[in-house]
Design a protein around this motif. Structure first.
Motif, PDB file in Angstrom:
ATOM      1  N   VAL A   1      -7.588  -3.170   2.140  1.00  0.00           N
ATOM      2  CA  VAL A   1      -6.924  -2.392   3.194  1.00  0.00           C
ATOM      3  C   VAL A   1      -7.899  -1.373   3.767  1.00  0.00           C
ATOM      4  O   VAL A   1      -8.589  -0.671   3.004  1.00  0.00           O
TER       5      VAL A   1
ATOM      6  N   ILE B   1      -2.736   1.835   9.356  1.00  0.00           N
ATOM      7  CA  ILE B   1      -3.706   0.935   8.732  1.00  0.00           C
ATOM      8  C   ILE B   1      -4.361   0.104   9.822  1.00  0.00           C
ATOM      9  O   ILE B   1      -3.673  -0.546  10.608  1.00  0.00           O
TER      10      ILE B   1
ATOM     11  N   MET C   1      -5.841  -5.305   7.373  1.00  0.00           N
ATOM     12  CA  MET C   1      -5.461  -5.708   6.027  1.00  0.00           C
ATOM     13  C   MET C   1      -5.980  -7.118   5.825  1.00  0.00           C
ATOM     14  O   MET C   1      -5.849  -7.962   6.726  1.00  0.00           O
TER      15      MET C   1
ATOM     16  N   ALA D   1       0.840  -1.199   0.000  1.00  0.00           N
ATOM     17  CA  ALA D   1       0.000   0.000   0.000  1.00  0.00           C
ATOM     18  C   ALA D   1       0.874   1.248   0.000  1.00  0.00           C
ATOM     19  O   ALA D   1       1.883   1.309   0.696  1.00  0.00           O
TER      20      ALA D   1
ATOM     21  N   ARG E   1       1.930  -9.170   8.122  1.00  0.00           N
ATOM     22  CA  ARG E   1       2.059  -7.801   7.635  1.00  0.00           C
ATOM     23  C   ARG E   1       3.373  -7.201   8.096  1.00  0.00           C
ATOM     24  O   ARG E   1       3.893  -7.540   9.159  1.00  0.00           O
TER      25      ARG E   1
ATOM     26  N   ASN F   1       4.030  -1.121   4.979  1.00  0.00           N
ATOM     27  CA  ASN F   1       2.596  -1.112   4.638  1.00  0.00           C
ATOM     28  C   ASN F   1       2.266  -2.236   3.667  1.00  0.00           C
ATOM     29  O   ASN F   1       1.564  -2.042   2.660  1.00  0.00           O
TER      30      ASN F   1
END
Length: 116
Positions: A97, A31, A34, A24, A71, A76
Motif C-alpha cells: 500500500v 491511498i 494498492m 489497511a 479495492r 481501505n
C-alpha cells in the motif's frame, strides 16, 4: 503508521479459485495505489497487480485474464480474485500500500499453494 492485515490464502487444486483480502488501518487519509506482489521459493518478489486511486489497473502478463484486483476505498481494502489457478501461481502473496508516492507499507504475506 499503517497496519495491513491479509487473509484468504490457502491450498487449492489447479483450476480452482481463491480471493485474497488486505485491509489497511491507521493514519490514512487517502491511498494512492494498492498492489499485490508474490514471491515463490528461490525467486525474486514480483508485482502481480496494481490498482490506483482512479481505478486504473495493471497486471503481470502471466495472470492477465485470470486475476482481478479491486479495492473498496471506504474500507481501505484491496482484493485479489484469483481464478483458474495454476501450480506456478504458488507463492507467498504480499499486499503493498502506498498512501503517497514516498510511503510504502507491506503486509505480512499469505501463502497460496496450488496443487497439480
Amino acid at each position: 503508521q499503517v497496519q495491513l492485515v491479509e487473509s484468504g490464502g490457502g491450498l487449492v487444486q489447479a483450476g480452482g479459485s481463491l480471493r485474497l483480502s488486505c485491509a489497511a488501518s491507521g493514519s490514512i487519509f487517502s491511498i494512492n495505489s494498492m498492489s499485490w506482489y508474490r514471491q515463490a521459493p528461490g525467486k525474486e518478489r514480483e508485482l502481480v497487480a496494481v490498482i490506483r486511486s482512479g481505478g486504473s489497473t495493471n497486471y503481470t502478463d502471466s495472470v492477465k485474464g485470470r486475476f482481478t484486483i479491486s479495492r473498496d476505498n471506504a474500507k481501505n481494502t484491496v482484493y485479489l480474485q484469483m481464478n483458474k489457478l495454476k501450480p506456478e501461481d504458488t507463492a507467498v502473496y504480499y499486499c503493498n500500500v502506498r498512501p503517497t508516492a514516498l510511503q510504502v507499507f507491506w503486509g505480512q504475506g499469505t501463502q497460496v499453494t496450488v496443487s497439480s
